[in-house]
Motif scaffolding. Structure first.
Motif, PDB file in Angstrom:
ATOM      1  N   SER A 117      11.374  -2.976 -14.675  1.00  0.00           N
ATOM      2  CA  SER A 117      10.113  -3.338 -15.220  1.00  0.00           C
ATOM      3  C   SER A 117       9.374  -4.225 -13.791  1.00  0.00           C
ATOM      4  N   SER A 118       9.422  -4.613 -12.479  1.00  0.00           N
ATOM      5  CA  SER A 118       8.492  -5.167 -11.912  1.00  0.00           C
ATOM      6  C   SER A 118       9.210  -4.590 -10.375  1.00  0.00           C
ATOM      7  N   GLY A 119       8.541  -5.806  -9.793  1.00  0.00           N
ATOM      8  CA  GLY A 119       9.066  -5.591  -8.478  1.00  0.00           C
ATOM      9  C   GLY A 119      10.210  -7.232  -8.411  1.00  0.00           C
ATOM     10  N   THR A 120       9.434  -7.750  -8.478  1.00  0.00           N
ATOM     11  CA  THR A 120      10.685  -9.263  -8.963  1.00  0.00           C
ATOM     12  C   THR A 120      11.490  -8.624  -9.429  1.00  0.00           C
ATOM     13  N   ASP A 121      11.619  -8.192 -10.540  1.00  0.00           N
ATOM     14  CA  ASP A 121      12.988  -7.734 -10.976  1.00  0.00           C
ATOM     15  C   ASP A 121      13.761  -7.260 -10.591  1.00  0.00           C
ATOM     16  N   ALA A 122      13.185  -6.164  -9.342  1.00  0.00           N
ATOM     17  CA  ALA A 122      13.812  -5.144  -8.931  1.00  0.00           C
ATOM     18  C   ALA A 122      14.374  -5.626  -7.229  1.00  0.00           C
ATOM     19  N   LEU A 123      14.014  -7.008  -7.096  1.00  0.00           N
ATOM     20  CA  LEU A 123      14.504  -7.457  -5.879  1.00  0.00           C
ATOM     21  C   LEU A 123      15.419  -8.662  -6.742  1.00  0.00           C
ATOM     22  N   VAL A 124      15.468  -8.608  -7.669  1.00  0.00           N
ATOM     23  CA  VAL A 124      16.638 -10.098  -8.564  1.00  0.00           C
ATOM     24  C   VAL A 124      18.016  -8.598  -8.377  1.00  0.00           C
ATOM     25  N   TYR A 149       6.276 -15.438   5.506  1.00  0.00           N
ATOM     26  CA  TYR A 149       4.959 -14.511   5.337  1.00  0.00           C
ATOM     27  C   TYR A 149       5.795 -13.501   4.501  1.00  0.00           C
ATOM     28  N   SER A 150       5.178 -13.107   3.683  1.00  0.00           N
ATOM     29  CA  SER A 150       5.616 -12.482   2.506  1.00  0.00           C
ATOM     30  C   SER A 150       4.596 -12.744   0.955  1.00  0.00           C
ATOM     31  N   PHE A 151       4.950 -11.830   0.063  1.00  0.00           N
ATOM     32  CA  PHE A 151       3.994 -12.307  -1.156  1.00  0.00           C
ATOM     33  C   PHE A 151       5.262 -13.172  -1.571  1.00  0.00           C
ATOM     34  N   PHE A 152       5.468 -14.443  -2.819  1.00  0.00           N
ATOM     35  CA  PHE A 152       5.969 -15.455  -2.860  1.00  0.00           C
ATOM     36  C   PHE A 152       7.348 -14.678  -3.655  1.00  0.00           C
ATOM     37  N   ALA A 153       7.580 -13.653  -3.628  1.00  0.00           N
ATOM     38  CA  ALA A 153       8.818 -12.784  -4.960  1.00  0.00           C
ATOM     39  C   ALA A 153       9.789 -12.531  -4.022  1.00  0.00           C
ATOM     40  N   SER A 154       9.550 -12.478  -2.186  1.00  0.00           N
ATOM     41  CA  SER A 154      10.241 -11.858  -2.335  1.00  0.00           C
ATOM     42  C   SER A 154      11.188 -13.020  -1.574  1.00  0.00           C
ATOM     43  N   VAL A 195      14.771  -8.204   4.550  1.00  0.00           N
ATOM     44  CA  VAL A 195      13.431  -7.190   4.670  1.00  0.00           C
ATOM     45  C   VAL A 195      12.516  -7.122   4.581  1.00  0.00           C
ATOM     46  N   VAL A 196      11.477  -7.932   5.198  1.00  0.00           N
ATOM     47  CA  VAL A 196       9.663  -7.239   4.016  1.00  0.00           C
ATOM     48  C   VAL A 196       9.467  -6.377   4.957  1.00  0.00           C
ATOM     49  N   HIS A 197       9.131  -4.888   4.537  1.00  0.00           N
ATOM     50  CA  HIS A 197       8.164  -4.528   4.858  1.00  0.00           C
ATOM     51  C   HIS A 197       6.624  -4.572   4.595  1.00  0.00           C
ATOM     52  N   GLU A 213      15.669  -4.406   0.975  1.00  0.00           N
ATOM     53  CA  GLU A 213      14.494  -4.040   1.462  1.00  0.00           C
ATOM     54  C   GLU A 213      13.175  -4.456   0.371  1.00  0.00           C
ATOM     55  N   ASP A 214      12.423  -4.916   0.919  1.00  0.00           N
ATOM     56  CA  ASP A 214      11.478  -5.695  -0.103  1.00  0.00           C
ATOM     57  C   ASP A 214      10.319  -4.117   0.470  1.00  0.00           C
ATOM     58  N   PHE A 215       9.953  -3.161  -0.254  1.00  0.00           N
ATOM     59  CA  PHE A 215       9.827  -2.559   0.251  1.00  0.00           C
ATOM     60  C   PHE A 215       8.024  -2.277  -0.739  1.00  0.00           C
ATOM     61  N   ALA A 216       7.868  -2.980  -1.775  1.00  0.00           N
ATOM     62  CA  ALA A 216       6.521  -3.081  -2.076  1.00  0.00           C
ATOM     63  C   ALA A 216       5.412  -2.950  -2.156  1.00  0.00           C
ATOM     64  N   GLN A 217       5.156  -3.011  -0.877  1.00  0.00           N
ATOM     65  CA  GLN A 217       3.727  -2.445  -0.146  1.00  0.00           C
ATOM     66  C   GLN A 217       4.245  -1.363   0.394  1.00  0.00           C
ATOM     67  N   SER A 218       5.268  -0.840   0.425  1.00  0.00           N
ATOM     68  CA  SER A 218       5.384   0.790   1.452  1.00  0.00           C
ATOM     69  C   SER A 218       6.167   1.733   1.272  1.00  0.00           C
ATOM     70  N   THR A 244      11.408  -1.839  -5.000  1.00  0.00           N
ATOM     71  CA  THR A 244       9.861  -1.830  -4.572  1.00  0.00           C
ATOM     72  C   THR A 244       8.876  -1.990  -6.150  1.00  0.00           C
ATOM     73  N   SER A 245       7.718  -1.855  -6.157  1.00  0.00           N
ATOM     74  CA  SER A 245       6.955  -2.295  -7.122  1.00  0.00           C
ATOM     75  C   SER A 245       6.363  -1.413  -7.289  1.00  0.00           C
ATOM     76  N   PHE A 246       5.626  -1.197  -8.523  1.00  0.00           N
ATOM     77  CA  PHE A 246       4.037  -0.580  -8.476  1.00  0.00           C
ATOM     78  C   PHE A 246       3.473  -1.055  -9.635  1.00  0.00           C
ATOM     79  N   GLU A 255       2.947  -3.288 -15.347  1.00  0.00           N
ATOM     80  CA  GLU A 255       4.299  -3.393 -14.124  1.00  0.00           C
ATOM     81  C   GLU A 255       5.378  -2.214 -14.005  1.00  0.00           C
ATOM     82  N   GLY A 256       5.687  -2.315 -13.263  1.00  0.00           N
ATOM     83  CA  GLY A 256       6.640  -1.466 -13.139  1.00  0.00           C
ATOM     84  C   GLY A 256       7.855  -1.916 -11.458  1.00  0.00           C
ATOM     85  N   GLY A 257       8.500  -1.570 -11.343  1.00  0.00           N
ATOM     86  CA  GLY A 257       9.778  -1.392 -10.084  1.00  0.00           C
ATOM     87  C   GLY A 257      10.425  -0.483 -10.196  1.00  0.00           C
TER      88      GLY A 257
HETATM   89  C1  LIG Z   1       3.973  -7.081  -5.335  1.00  0.00           C
HETATM   90  C2  LIG Z   1       4.959  -7.758  -4.011  1.00  0.00           C
HETATM   91  C3  LIG Z   1       6.525  -8.031  -5.049  1.00  0.00           C
HETATM   92  C4  LIG Z   1       6.142  -8.207  -6.374  1.00  0.00           C
HETATM   93  O1  LIG Z   1       5.618  -6.918  -7.512  1.00  0.00           O
HETATM   94  P1  LIG Z   1       5.946  -7.380  -8.890  1.00  0.00           P
HETATM   95  O2  LIG Z   1       5.751  -5.778  -9.607  1.00  0.00           O
HETATM   96  O3  LIG Z   1       4.614  -7.369  -8.746  1.00  0.00           O
HETATM   97  O4  LIG Z   1       6.915  -8.056  -9.238  1.00  0.00           O
HETATM   98  C5  LIG Z   1       7.474  -8.584  -4.307  1.00  0.00           C
HETATM   99  N1  LIG Z   1       7.119  -8.281  -2.548  1.00  0.00           N
HETATM  100  C6  LIG Z   1       6.609  -7.915  -1.753  1.00  0.00           C
HETATM  101  C7  LIG Z   1       6.460  -7.944  -0.862  1.00  0.00           C
HETATM  102  C8  LIG Z   1       5.166  -7.685  -3.259  1.00  0.00           C
HETATM  103  O5  LIG Z   1       4.074  -7.668  -2.723  1.00  0.00           O
END
Ligand SMILES: *Cc1c(COP(=O)(O)O)cnc(C)c1O
Length: 367
Positions: A44-51, A70-75, A116-118, A142-147, A166-168, A179-181
């Motif tokens: 349901s989200s990128g945050t959930d994908a990480l957890v 140096y990333s979005f908080f959720a990383s 790591v965050v891309h 790999e947190d590839f929410a932006q990549s 990743t996040s959508f 929201e999506g991931g």
């Molecule tokens: C957007 C983002 C997330 C979180 O994704 P959500 O779908 O908003 O929960 C995590 N990490 C990075 C680097 C992001 O840019």
């Protein structure tokens, strides 16, 4: 894309396939193929994908995870949410990604993974990160929410580590209508485990062996993403064209030390989710651009370890001076596939005007 999207969404309503269902299943397959990984498990989200990724690997209380501030908080908040302890290492000022040469010093007996965050659309320097993981027998996440779609030495972001997340979210390169991931992995055993975690740890209906939760993707979301995925390459090409144009138009300002431009490291294909420059007196420059009708944004005004949530837990940003330096100077210029040439020219001209003026503080070296 509206006619295509309208049709796909209308089909979901006809089938009443609102949660999971065929559109979600086909999206998982298509997006896994696109990334070059065996399994993609939507959620349901990128945050959930990480957890999900962390919990799926059994990382929790007593474990440490090395990551970037140096990333979005959720990383990093995802590490806290899993009950584990983030350990921050500084970044490379050229790419804003984690500096692999600092990993060894951050390692301890408790280290279970490197996350790591891309960032901004470019992969972190993965060769040394993957070697470090192998040497110590720990996971690479790999947190590839932006990549989504970025590559490193020909390998897709989200396909190189044990697991990717990743996040959508609509602002991402592959953005949905809400929201999506997704979690990605080449391990079929981990993929199976993640599929159950996302539905309350339930393998057989109403029997729960693992503590999971509800992180399912909706059918409407998958229908929209299926359409957008088909157009993603085209959208990335346009982002790349805009980035190259910014770079050539602004290079003389960089030579004068007025601005630091982003670049693509060797072996990488950048997908330019963001175009982030560094300037002195960033807030002043940003205000003057706004006066000229140019909106910009700041990714990110504070390092994660300097956020109150982390200060309250005894963290600070003393050990990551490069990340703090970047947080004070980063300025994201408009970049999105629909940005027109003449609009981009307005951004370039405004920036030239603003930066050619005498600044209240002389420019220092932008590293
Ligand atoms: C957007 C983002 C997330 C979180 O994704 P959500 O779908 O908003 O929960 C995590 N990490 C990075 C680097 C992001 O840019």
């Amino acid at each position: 894309m509206k006619p295509e999207i309208d049709e796909a969404v209308s089909e979901i309503f006809q089938k009443q396939a609102f949660v999971m269902g065929p559109a979600v299943a086909s999206f998982e397959k298509e997006v896994a193929d696109y990334i070059g990984v065996k399994n993609a498990i939507s959620c349901s989200s990128g945050t959930d994908a990480l957890v999900l990724a962390l919990k799926g690997l059994g990382i929790g209380p007593g474990d440490e995870v090395i990551t970037t501030p140096y990333s979005f908080f959720a990383s990093a908040s995802s590490i806290l949410l899993a009950g584990a302890t983030p350990v921050f290492v500084d970044i490379d000022p050229d790419t804003y990604n984690l500096n692999p040469s600092l990993l060894e010093d951050a390692f301890s007996e408790k280290t279970k993974a490197v996350l790591v965050v891309h960032l901004f659309g470019q992969c972190a320097d993965m060769s040394p990160v993957l070697s470090f993981g192998q040497e110590h027998n720990i996971h690479v996440i790999e947190d590839f929410a932006q990549s989504v779609g970025a590559t490193y030495q020909g390998r897709g972001a989200g396909s190189m580590g044990t697991v990717g997340a990743t996040s959508f979210y609509p602002t991402k390169n592959l953005g949905g209508a809400g929201e999506g991931g997704a979690v990605t992995t080449n391990s079929s055993a981990l993929a199976e485990h993640l599929k159950y975690l996302r539905v309350h740890g339930m393998k057989e209906r109403y029997y729960h062996d693992n503590l999971g939760w509800n992180s399912r993707m909706g059918g409407v979301q998958a229908a929209v993403l299926n359409v957008k995925l088909k157009h993603l390459d085209k959208m990335v090409l346009r982002r790349r064209q805009l980035a190259n144009r910014y770079i050539s138009a602004l290079s003389s300002l960089e030579k004068d030390g007025r601005l630091f431009l982003p670049s693509t490291s060797e072996g990488n294909e950048h997908v330019w989710n963001q175009f982030v420059v560094r300037v002195e007196n960033r807030d002043e420059v940003r205000g003057q651009l706004m006066e000229r009708g140019i909106p910009t944004d700041i990714f990110y005004p504070k390092t994660i370890s300097a956020q109150k949530v982390f200060l309250d837990r005894g963290y600070d940003d003393q050990n990551t001076p490069i990340a703090s330096f970047c947080a004070d100077r980063a300025l994201a210029l408009p970049i999105f596939p629909e940005l027109r040439d003449e609009e981009q020219q307005m951004v370039i001209s405004a920036l030239e005007q603003v930066l050619s003026k005498k600044l209240s503080v002389e420019p220092t070296k932008l590293i």
